[in-house]
Design a protein around this motif. Structure first.
Motif, PDB file in Angstrom:
ATOM      1  N   LEU A  85     -25.475  17.835 -10.291  1.00  0.00           N
ATOM      2  CA  LEU A  85     -25.103  16.426 -10.360  1.00  0.00           C
ATOM      3  C   LEU A  85     -25.499  15.897 -11.728  1.00  0.00           C
ATOM      4  CD1 LEU A  85     -26.257  15.370  -6.785  1.00  0.00           C
ATOM      5  CD2 LEU A  85     -23.938  15.916  -7.553  1.00  0.00           C
ATOM      6  N   ASP A  86     -24.502  15.757 -12.591  1.00  0.00           N
ATOM      7  CA  ASP A  86     -24.735  15.368 -13.980  1.00  0.00           C
ATOM      8  C   ASP A  86     -24.843  13.846 -14.078  1.00  0.00           C
ATOM      9  OD1 ASP A  86     -25.069  15.812 -16.673  1.00  0.00           O
ATOM     10  OD2 ASP A  86     -22.920  15.921 -17.101  1.00  0.00           O
ATOM     11  N   GLU A  87     -25.793  13.363 -14.892  1.00  0.00           N
ATOM     12  CA  GLU A  87     -26.027  11.929 -15.076  1.00  0.00           C
ATOM     13  C   GLU A  87     -26.286  11.240 -13.736  1.00  0.00           C
ATOM     14  OE1 GLU A  87     -23.688   9.783 -18.011  1.00  0.00           O
ATOM     15  OE2 GLU A  87     -22.760  11.653 -18.634  1.00  0.00           O
ATOM     16  N   ILE A  88     -27.284  11.714 -13.029  1.00  0.00           N
ATOM     17  CA  ILE A  88     -27.613  11.206 -11.699  1.00  0.00           C
ATOM     18  C   ILE A  88     -27.938   9.717 -11.732  1.00  0.00           C
ATOM     19  CG2 ILE A  88     -30.084  11.780 -11.874  1.00  0.00           C
ATOM     20  CD1 ILE A  88     -27.888  12.254  -8.742  1.00  0.00           C
ATOM     21  N   ASN A  89     -28.405   9.215 -12.870  1.00  0.00           N
ATOM     22  CA  ASN A  89     -28.732   7.792 -13.000  1.00  0.00           C
ATOM     23  C   ASN A  89     -27.498   6.895 -13.015  1.00  0.00           C
ATOM     24  OD1 ASN A  89     -28.446   9.308 -15.439  1.00  0.00           O
ATOM     25  ND2 ASN A  89     -29.084   7.543 -16.635  1.00  0.00           N
ATOM     26  N   SER A  90     -26.301   7.498 -13.085  1.00  0.00           N
ATOM     27  CA  SER A  90     -25.064   6.719 -13.025  1.00  0.00           C
ATOM     28  C   SER A  90     -24.544   6.585 -11.598  1.00  0.00           C
ATOM     29  CB  SER A  90     -23.976   7.379 -13.889  1.00  0.00           C
ATOM     30  OG  SER A  90     -24.356   7.408 -15.238  1.00  0.00           O
ATOM     31  N   LEU A  91     -25.148   7.295 -10.656  1.00  0.00           N
ATOM     32  CA  LEU A  91     -24.720   7.224  -9.256  1.00  0.00           C
ATOM     33  C   LEU A  91     -25.181   5.901  -8.655  1.00  0.00           C
ATOM     34  CD1 LEU A  91     -23.351   9.219  -7.177  1.00  0.00           C
ATOM     35  CD2 LEU A  91     -25.649   9.675  -6.339  1.00  0.00           C
ATOM     36  N   PRO A  92     -24.296   5.158  -7.985  1.00  0.00           N
ATOM     37  CA  PRO A  92     -24.712   3.894  -7.364  1.00  0.00           C
ATOM     38  C   PRO A  92     -25.906   4.104  -6.438  1.00  0.00           C
ATOM     39  CG  PRO A  92     -22.327   4.145  -7.258  1.00  0.00           C
ATOM     40  CD  PRO A  92     -22.865   5.452  -7.759  1.00  0.00           C
ATOM     41  N   THR A  93     -26.844   3.166  -6.433  1.00  0.00           N
ATOM     42  CA  THR A  93     -28.078   3.347  -5.657  1.00  0.00           C
ATOM     43  C   THR A  93     -27.799   3.472  -4.160  1.00  0.00           C
ATOM     44  OG1 THR A  93     -28.362   0.942  -5.708  1.00  0.00           O
ATOM     45  CG2 THR A  93     -29.582   2.235  -7.332  1.00  0.00           C
ATOM     46  N   SER A  94     -26.720   2.856  -3.675  1.00  0.00           N
ATOM     47  CA  SER A  94     -26.382   3.000  -2.253  1.00  0.00           C
ATOM     48  C   SER A  94     -26.051   4.448  -1.913  1.00  0.00           C
ATOM     49  CB  SER A  94     -25.197   2.100  -1.898  1.00  0.00           C
ATOM     50  OG  SER A  94     -24.066   2.420  -2.700  1.00  0.00           O
ATOM     51  N   LEU A  95     -25.405   5.146  -2.844  1.00  0.00           N
ATOM     52  CA  LEU A  95     -25.091   6.560  -2.626  1.00  0.00           C
ATOM     53  C   LEU A  95     -26.306   7.443  -2.880  1.00  0.00           C
ATOM     54  CD1 LEU A  95     -21.494   7.087  -4.036  1.00  0.00           C
ATOM     55  CD2 LEU A  95     -22.245   6.996  -1.675  1.00  0.00           C
ATOM     56  N   GLN A  96     -27.218   6.980  -3.733  1.00  0.00           N
ATOM     57  CA  GLN A  96     -28.445   7.744  -3.958  1.00  0.00           C
ATOM     58  C   GLN A  96     -29.232   7.895  -2.657  1.00  0.00           C
ATOM     59  OE1 GLN A  96     -30.871   6.534  -7.300  1.00  0.00           O
ATOM     60  NE2 GLN A  96     -29.093   6.135  -8.597  1.00  0.00           N
ATOM     61  N   ALA A  97     -29.217   6.850  -1.813  1.00  0.00           N
ATOM     62  CA  ALA A  97     -29.913   6.919  -0.525  1.00  0.00           C
ATOM     63  C   ALA A  97     -29.267   7.971   0.368  1.00  0.00           C
ATOM     64  CB  ALA A  97     -29.894   5.551   0.151  1.00  0.00           C
ATOM     65  N   LYS A  98     -27.946   8.015   0.386  1.00  0.00           N
ATOM     66  CA  LYS A  98     -27.233   9.004   1.205  1.00  0.00           C
ATOM     67  C   LYS A  98     -27.451  10.415   0.659  1.00  0.00           C
ATOM     68  CE  LYS A  98     -22.805   9.718   3.513  1.00  0.00           C
ATOM     69  NZ  LYS A  98     -21.445   9.186   3.747  1.00  0.00           N
ATOM     70  N   LEU A  99     -27.491  10.521  -0.661  1.00  0.00           N
ATOM     71  CA  LEU A  99     -27.759  11.811  -1.296  1.00  0.00           C
ATOM     72  C   LEU A  99     -29.149  12.310  -0.932  1.00  0.00           C
ATOM     73  CD1 LEU A  99     -27.122  14.054  -3.357  1.00  0.00           C
ATOM     74  CD2 LEU A  99     -27.943  12.510  -5.146  1.00  0.00           C
ATOM     75  N   LEU A 100     -30.120  11.414  -0.942  1.00  0.00           N
ATOM     76  CA  LEU A 100     -31.493  11.777  -0.581  1.00  0.00           C
ATOM     77  C   LEU A 100     -31.561  12.348   0.828  1.00  0.00           C
ATOM     78  CD1 LEU A 100     -34.561  11.754  -1.138  1.00  0.00           C
ATOM     79  CD2 LEU A 100     -34.583   9.388  -0.300  1.00  0.00           C
ATOM     80  N   ARG A 101     -30.865  11.694   1.767  1.00  0.00           N
ATOM     81  CA  ARG A 101     -30.865  12.197   3.148  1.00  0.00           C
ATOM     82  C   ARG A 101     -30.243  13.582   3.234  1.00  0.00           C
ATOM     83  NH1 ARG A 101     -29.303   6.916   4.237  1.00  0.00           N
ATOM     84  NH2 ARG A 101     -27.134   7.546   4.578  1.00  0.00           N
ATOM     85  N   ALA A 102     -29.155  13.778   2.513  1.00  0.00           N
ATOM     86  CA  ALA A 102     -28.472  15.078   2.543  1.00  0.00           C
ATOM     87  C   ALA A 102     -29.380  16.187   2.012  1.00  0.00           C
ATOM     88  CB  ALA A 102     -27.180  15.012   1.730  1.00  0.00           C
ATOM     89  N   ILE A 103     -30.119  15.903   0.936  1.00  0.00           N
ATOM     90  CA  ILE A 103     -31.010  16.911   0.352  1.00  0.00           C
ATOM     91  C   ILE A 103     -32.184  17.198   1.288  1.00  0.00           C
ATOM     92  CG2 ILE A 103     -32.536  17.421  -1.586  1.00  0.00           C
ATOM     93  CD1 ILE A 103     -30.714  15.652  -3.328  1.00  0.00           C
ATOM     94  N   GLN A 104     -32.748  16.141   1.873  1.00  0.00           N
ATOM     95  CA  GLN A 104     -33.914  16.312   2.739  1.00  0.00           C
ATOM     96  C   GLN A 104     -33.565  17.023   4.041  1.00  0.00           C
ATOM     97  OE1 GLN A 104     -36.863  12.604   1.523  1.00  0.00           O
ATOM     98  NE2 GLN A 104     -35.492  12.370   3.271  1.00  0.00           N
ATOM     99  N   GLU A 105     -32.451  16.632   4.654  1.00  0.00           N
ATOM    100  CA  GLU A 105     -32.088  17.177   5.961  1.00  0.00           C
ATOM    101  C   GLU A 105     -31.203  18.411   5.869  1.00  0.00           C
ATOM    102  OE1 GLU A 105     -30.338  13.920   8.052  1.00  0.00           O
ATOM    103  OE2 GLU A 105     -32.046  12.594   7.699  1.00  0.00           O
ATOM    104  N   ARG A 106     -30.707  18.692   4.648  1.00  0.00           N
ATOM    105  CA  ARG A 106     -29.798  19.816   4.427  1.00  0.00           C
ATOM    106  C   ARG A 106     -28.583  19.739   5.361  1.00  0.00           C
ATOM    107  NH1 ARG A 106     -31.462  23.421   0.924  1.00  0.00           N
ATOM    108  NH2 ARG A 106     -33.647  23.466   0.281  1.00  0.00           N
ATOM    109  N   LYS A 107     -28.084  18.525   5.504  1.00  0.00           N
ATOM    110  CA  LYS A 107     -26.901  18.282   6.325  1.00  0.00           C
ATOM    111  C   LYS A 107     -26.067  17.187   5.655  1.00  0.00           C
ATOM    112  CE  LYS A 107     -29.179  19.331  10.742  1.00  0.00           C
ATOM    113  NZ  LYS A 107     -29.652  18.759  12.024  1.00  0.00           N
ATOM    114  N   VAL A 108     -24.749  17.259   5.834  1.00  0.00           N
ATOM    115  CA  VAL A 108     -23.876  16.199   5.330  1.00  0.00           C
ATOM    116  C   VAL A 108     -22.957  15.736   6.451  1.00  0.00           C
ATOM    117  CG1 VAL A 108     -23.885  16.947   2.931  1.00  0.00           C
ATOM    118  CG2 VAL A 108     -22.158  17.855   4.475  1.00  0.00           C
ATOM    119  N   THR A 109     -22.532  14.501   6.338  1.00  0.00           N
ATOM    120  CA  THR A 109     -21.576  13.931   7.286  1.00  0.00           C
ATOM    121  C   THR A 109     -20.376  13.438   6.501  1.00  0.00           C
ATOM    122  OG1 THR A 109     -23.377  13.216   8.724  1.00  0.00           O
ATOM    123  CG2 THR A 109     -21.213  12.220   9.091  1.00  0.00           C
TER     124      THR A 109
END
Length: 468
Positions: free
Chosen positions: A243-267
């Motif tokens: 994920l290049d330039e992660i600081n450009s990702l909207p913070t609302s999506l950063q929260a969803k990204l965090l969950r995906a990394i922690q739980e190793r699951k995506v919806t």
């Protein structure tokens, strides 16, 4: 009677205004597949005008892999309707177009007299997805390709090599042009995931409405134009997602990204089912992450999750000794690509390169070499005349300033070489910035125009402390 006439005049204007301002492409063709309605959005999607048809049929203007691929053809001749169907075709200039369509016939007394097409443009989305998918199992860089022997650069390489042993997240920090993606590819190539896909997504390249679907996937009907598609987390299964330039990702999506990394699951968007993923996450950021957190561009919890391993790539100005091995590498590359035989750079260019600040880092150096080789005719070496205008302007300014050595803060008469003089100037500027900012590292670095890590490295290099 007068009111009826006014109504007859106004209604077509209302219809046309609606058609030209709706954010969907609309086309209506008659029974002979000739256009009746072709609204502004559809013309924009296809980069065409009504005149481009010149009374031709749709199938004569556009190119399909197969005539039956035209959904309008199917609607006109077979009475078929289509809902949220993807269609791929080429306009009269050979440009590829991809849309999601709703198409249906219009009938009168059981006979098809016309067909309607309502289209949503996904051309750019499809292009970006294809570019990402092409990168599957297609990494080209390994640690052997990383050029540099300076201590700070070698230290980063060693830390990156250690990171190949696990699947932990890695945050790669560095200015634009320092080679962050090369490090990411090298980590992937040196890991047990090397046989899996390596996919890159630049988080700054897409608006929020598109990037969520691209990262996490969509299901058909989730929203207008949505089709069944896996996201990049799923596409990178068994491999690595950068994920290049992660600081450009909207913070609302950063929260969803965090969950995906922690739980190793995506919806996927539009469904409730969770899908397990086995994907390693690497991320890059082109600024100090502490500054990004403080200014709201990076969530603190996401930073902690991504920075299990953190690599700080030093800018080229902090590893000047690596400039010339890089020059040699770029000369070899462009000698091969351009079928040339440039042997090197002149001594004057060498001095210029060594004293230059390189704000664009390694990428800028490569572009300078490539540009210079485009200007060479029969010369064996790159000289000042082959360098870009801004280099030549700097040289003229430096030449004018050096005419009177008494104006210099450090005189060449003392026997100092240019590198020694520049080092003394640099130390003086750092001390001055520290004193004026009460030895606050962050404020001093900002005043100097360098990162906090660069300043800390220089403090150690020059052995500067608060007592100096």
């Amino acid at each position: 009677m007068e009111e009826k006439i006014k109504s007859e005049l106004i209604e077509p204007l209302i219809h046309q205004t609606i058609l030209d301002n709706i954010d969907l492409g609309i086309r209506v063709v008659d029974s002979e597949a000739k256009p009746i309605i072709y609204n502004k959005k559809m013309r924009s999607i296809e980069s065409m005008t009504m005149e481009d048809f010149s009374k031709k049929k749709i199938t004569d203007v556009f190119r399909f892999k197969n005539k039956l691929d035209s959904r309008l053809h199917q609607a006109l001749h077979h009475g078929r309707s289509f809902h949220n169907e993807k269609q791929n075709y080429f306009n009269n200039k050979g440009e590829e177009i991809t849309t999601i369509n709703n198409i249906f016939p219009i009938k009168k007394r059981g006979k098809t007299i016309a067909a309607v097409e309502i289209a949503k443009d996904i051309t750019q989305v499809e292009k970006l997805i294809r570019e990402n998918i092409k990168r599957k199992s297609n990494t080209t860089y390994t640690f052997d390709n990383l050029i540099g022997d300076s201590p700070p650069f070698k230290e980063v390489i060693e830390n990156a090599k250690r990171a190949t042993r696990t699947s932990s997240s890695v945050l790669i920090v560095g200015e634009t042009g320092t080679g962050k993606e090369l490090f990411a590819q090298s980590i992937h190539s040196g890991s047990e995931r090397a046989a899996g896909p390596f996919i890159t997504q630049n988080c700054a390249a897409l608006p929020e409405s598109l990037i969520e679907g691209i990262l996490f996937g969509t299901v058909k009907g989730a929203f207008t134009g949505a089709i069944e598609r896996p996201g990049l987390f799923e596409e990178a299964e068994g491999g690595t997602l950068l994920l290049d330039e992660i600081n450009s990702l909207p913070t609302s999506l950063q929260a969803k990204l965090l969950r995906a990394i922690q739980e190793r699951k995506v919806t996927r968007i539009g469904e409730t089912k969770e899908r397990p993923i086995n994907t390693r996450i690497l991320a890059t950021i082109n600024e100090d992450p502490i500054d990004a957190i403080a200014e709201g561009r990076l969530r603190k919890d996401l930073y902690y999750r991504l920075s299990v391993v953190t690599l700080f790539i030093p800018p080229l100005r902090d590893r000047k000794d690596d400039t010339f091995p890089l020059v040699e590498a770029f000369l070899r590359k462009y000698n091969y690509l351009f079928q040339m035989n440039v042997s090197g750079i002149t001594d004057g260019v060498r001095e210029t390169f060594h004293s230059y600040h390189w704000p664009g880092n390694v990428r800028e150096l490569e572009h300078v070499i490539e540009g210079a080789m485009n200007l060479i005719i029969e010369e064996e070496k790159i000289s000042h005349s082959h360098l870009p205008p801004h280099f030549q302007n700097k040289m003229r300014f430096a030449h004018h300033s050096l005419k009177d050595e008494n104006t210099l803060p450090f005189s060449l008469k003392n026997g100092n070489t240019m590198p020694q003089m520049l080092e003394e100037m640099e130390k003086s500027m750092i001390k001055h910035a520290l004193q004026n900012n009460e030895y606050n590292i962050k404020r001093s670095a900002k005043k100097l125009g360098i990162s906090r890590q660069s300043l800390q490295y220089k403090l150690e290099k020059f052995k500067i402390n608060k007592q100096d």
